[in-house]
Motif scaffolding. Structure first.
Motif, short mmCIF file in Angstrom:
data_model
loop_
_atom_site.label_atom_id
_atom_site.label_comp_id
_atom_site.label_asym_id
_atom_site.label_seq_id
_atom_site.Cartn_x
_atom_site.Cartn_y
_atom_site.Cartn_z
N HIS A 23 0.79 -1.22 0.00
CA HIS A 23 -0.08 -0.05 0.01
C HIS A 23 0.79 1.13 0.07
CE1 HIS A 23 0.65 -0.52 4.21
NE2 HIS A 23 0.55 0.79 4.43
N MET A 83 -14.25 -5.85 -13.68
CA MET A 83 -13.77 -4.53 -13.41
C MET A 83 -14.78 -3.36 -13.57
SD MET A 83 -9.84 -4.84 -14.98
CE MET A 83 -9.54 -3.20 -14.41
N SER A 117 -5.35 -5.31 -6.27
CA SER A 117 -6.61 -5.21 -6.67
C SER A 117 -6.55 -4.75 -8.21
CB SER A 117 -7.71 -4.71 -6.02
OG SER A 117 -7.58 -3.50 -5.82
N PRO A 118 -7.65 -5.03 -8.91
CA PRO A 118 -7.70 -4.34 -10.19
C PRO A 118 -7.73 -2.86 -10.33
CG PRO A 118 -8.92 -6.31 -10.21
CD PRO A 118 -8.57 -6.10 -9.02
N HIS A 119 -8.73 -2.34 -9.30
CA HIS A 119 -8.63 -0.87 -9.18
C HIS A 119 -6.99 -0.12 -8.85
CE1 HIS A 119 -10.14 3.00 -8.08
NE2 HIS A 119 -9.14 2.95 -6.45
N GLU A 120 -6.53 -0.87 -8.03
CA GLU A 120 -5.01 -0.43 -7.71
C GLU A 120 -4.07 -0.65 -8.81
OE1 GLU A 120 -5.30 -1.37 -2.76
OE2 GLU A 120 -4.68 -2.87 -4.31
N GLU A 172 -9.17 -9.91 -15.73
CA GLU A 172 -10.34 -9.34 -14.73
C GLU A 172 -11.24 -8.35 -15.40
OE1 GLU A 172 -10.42 -10.45 -12.00
OE2 GLU A 172 -8.66 -11.33 -11.96
N ASP A 180 -11.85 1.89 -14.14
CA ASP A 180 -10.60 1.42 -13.97
C ASP A 180 -10.22 0.80 -15.24
OD1 ASP A 180 -10.53 1.82 -11.46
OD2 ASP A 180 -11.60 -0.44 -10.79
N GLU A 221 -1.22 -9.40 -5.16
CA GLU A 221 -1.60 -8.50 -3.96
C GLU A 221 -2.26 -7.17 -4.32
OE1 GLU A 221 0.99 -7.78 -0.78
OE2 GLU A 221 2.57 -9.51 -1.24
#
Length: 601
Positions: free
Chosen positions: A250, A325, A288-291, A321, A329, A286
């Motif tokens: 993060h 999604m 996510s698709p958004h990240e 994904e 994104d 680790e």
């Protein structure tokens, strides 16, 4: 009586000696600042020649003094610590008065109580208490969320007094204290540029305590609009790059997004973060698709084509994904590919298909797609038109936009009209074209893309001359200038390369013509092979990985195809890499044979 008077004289003498010793060292405010702003080991200690009994008596007197303060409050220290990130009052205190003042500030439940303390206890405030007061005010404002209360606070003279005291004692603060002040200003929504600017230079001389504090501080400064302070961000980038191998995922994401919003590209930080992401396989396992979309956006924010390996990993996530999604994104990932001209056809097709399915469902029920703006749809179409990637139902996006045409601004109008010219939407959605074309040039967005504006004017002449709308004259004049500069004149943009290719074709015995104008168009075919409409175009606007035509070259080829021309592009960079001497003639001619093998000679 005589004994009491003697004790009173002794206490007066002690108080006089205390005042004299403090005044010799520094004025009261400056003395407190020096005590609380420097590290605990280097703080000067004030030694008074008093007995233990008198010390206890003075301590009780101090406690009674603070108990007299009528401050409403409750024990909320743990809640306040969680709110601020770095808890006020959690430090080791060199003076009990400073500690008790912090406890009084932390117990305050409203802004007025803090402001009252700033006035009633001003004579005994330490600089550390100023930082605590600022944190408490920021936390209370953030917790309340009432803009009227915050506006009243920012106009209160007592708050102005606090700000002026902080400005005065900035040289006495360490990095953590200055970071807390900047974060508190962010909580208050107060962009006090004098205080923020005054802390910039001392921060470069301070040791950064930890990565979370550094990230909080830089986020506050980017919020305030400090994207041009290259020394400050370079100072933080060195610390983040050194710790990149051990940073949590993060914090890597926060640092990447933060430096993506900075004006200057920092290669040291982005390369270190890329190595950490790829070596630890964080993108696949680790994030996510958004990240992942945020990461791709940050790494391409400065248009630096140095992170292709990371973007290939992002395309793999998009392949897997995309159906699950969010559309924003998907658009963010596709726009990242477009920024660096990286043609990842399969990933973009999968993303477009997923977006078209969402748009089709929303259009059928006549409802807005949740969380998606019309500008996001325009960016998606612009990316698809840039690479020339089309899916079966891409025109459903034009149907969706037609219901929200009033919300489309001039920048989005330029992008959508360009996509309609590339995909043939000008003939199927004439009403949408009319509404959007009237907005082109109405604002200021056209000034940043003048060459594209002139291409739209050419498209109107060649594709939809029947449209009852015209571009403003200023847009056409400035667009012609930009288009001519981009193409190095009105004819062929690269005449030297055309002559060199022509010489090799003559040596190969291939019949051809050079610089052939196309009637009723502003275009000129660089090399015509044979007696058919087979043209060879020397271009520099290609994708970096496939060397296929993109952008304005695709639109030009669309116009030529409508007039019966079959054109193949030759990347100028590839041709120049082959060399110009006789020793490289064989490789050049082999390359030319591979290019023109599709033509009938």
């Amino acid at each position: 009586m005589l004994q009491h008077s003697k004790q009173a004289c002794v206490q007066i003498a002690r108080a006089t000696r205390v005042v004299q010793r403090v005044s010799v060292v520094a004025p009261p405010w400056q003395f407190h600042a020096h005590v609380c702003a420097t590290p605990l080991a280097s703080r000067p200690q004030l030694h008074l020649t008093t007995s233990a009994a008198s010390t206890d008596h003075e301590q009780k007197g101090q406690e009674a003094f603070f108990q007299q303060a009528n401050v409403p409050g409750s024990e909320r220290i743990n809640e306040t610590s969680a709110l601020f990130g770095v808890a006020p009052g959690s430090a080791v205190y060199a003076n009990p008065i400073c500690s008790q003042l912090d406890q009084l500030l932390i117990k305050c439940e409203d802004v007025e109580s803090v402001l009252v303390l700033l006035v009633t206890h001003r004579g005994v405030f330490f600089v550390h208490n100023l930082i605590t007061a600022m944190q408490v005010l920021g936390g209370l404002a953030d917790e309340a969320g009432v803009e009227i209360m915050v506006n009243a606070l920012l106009r209160d003279p007592r708050y102005d007094l606090l700000i002026r005291d902080l400005i005065r004692f900035v040289p006495k603060l360490d990095f953590l204290a200055m970071a807390n002040v900047a974060c508190s200003l962010r909580q208050l929504g107060h962009k006090h540029y004098m205080l923020l600017s005054r802390m910039l230079r001392p921060m470069l001389l301070q040791t950064i305590p930890d990565v979370p504090t550094l990230l909080r501080c830089m986020q506050a400064y980017t919020w305030a609009g400090y994207q041009q302070q290259h020394d400050f961000f370079s100072h933080g980038a060195r610390v983040l790059a050194e710790a990149s191998s051990s940073l949590p995922v993060h914090q890597i994401l926060q640092a990447s997004v933060l430096y993506g919003n900075v004006a200057q590209y920092n290669g040291t930080l982005f390369r270190a973060m890329e190595n950490a992401l790829l070596s630890r396989e964080l993108i696949e396992h680790e994030l996510s698709p958004h990240e992942v979309s945020l990461m791709a956006w940050a790494f391409t924010a400065h248009l630096q084509a140095d992170h292709d390996d990371l973007l290939v990993r992002v395309s793999g996530v998009l392949d897997r994904e995309a159906p699950g999604m969010d559309m924003i994104d998907i658009v963010r990932c596709m726009t990242s590919f477009r920024r660096v001209a990286l043609h990842l056809e399969h990933s973009i097709q999968v993303g477009l298909s997923a977006c078209m399915l969402l748009l089709q469902r929303a259009w059928l029920v006549r409802r807005r797609l949740h969380g998606v703006q019309v500008t996001d749809v325009a960016m998606m179409l612009d990316t698809a038109a840039f690479f020339g990637i089309q899916v079966n139902n891409i025109k459903i996006s034009f149907d969706y936009l037609e219901d929200y045409v009033d919300e489309i601004d001039d920048r989005a109008s330029i992008q959508i009209v360009h996509a309609m010219c590339v995909f043939g939407g000008v003939s199927t959605h004439a009403r949408l074209l009319l509404y959007l074309f009237r907005k082109v040039g109405a604002g200021t967005a056209w000034d940043g893309q003048r060459a594209r504006i002139f291409q739209l004017w050419i498209s109107q002449l060649l594709q939809f001359p029947w449209l009852d709308a015209k571009l403003p004259k200023r847009c056409i004049n400035e667009g012609l200038r930009a288009w001519s500069l981009h193409r190095r004149g009105f004819g062929c943009p690269f005449p030297e390369e055309v002559r060199a290719i022509s010489a090799d074709l003559m040596a190969m015995g291939v019949g051809h013509q050079t610089f052939v104008p196309v009637p009723d168009t502003p275009y000129e075919v660089d090399i015509v092979i044979g007696h058919r409409k087979d043209g060879l175009l020397i271009v520099s606007e290609t994708s970096r990985n496939t060397f296929g035509p993109v952008g304005s070259t695709l639109l030009q080829m669309r116009h030529l195809n409508d007039r019966g021309w079959h054109c193949i592009v030759m990347p100028r960079a590839v041709w120049r890499r082959l060399g110009t001497g006789e020793e490289s003639s064989d490789s050049r001619r082999t390359f030319l044979r591979a290019v023109i093998q599709g033509f009938e000679i």
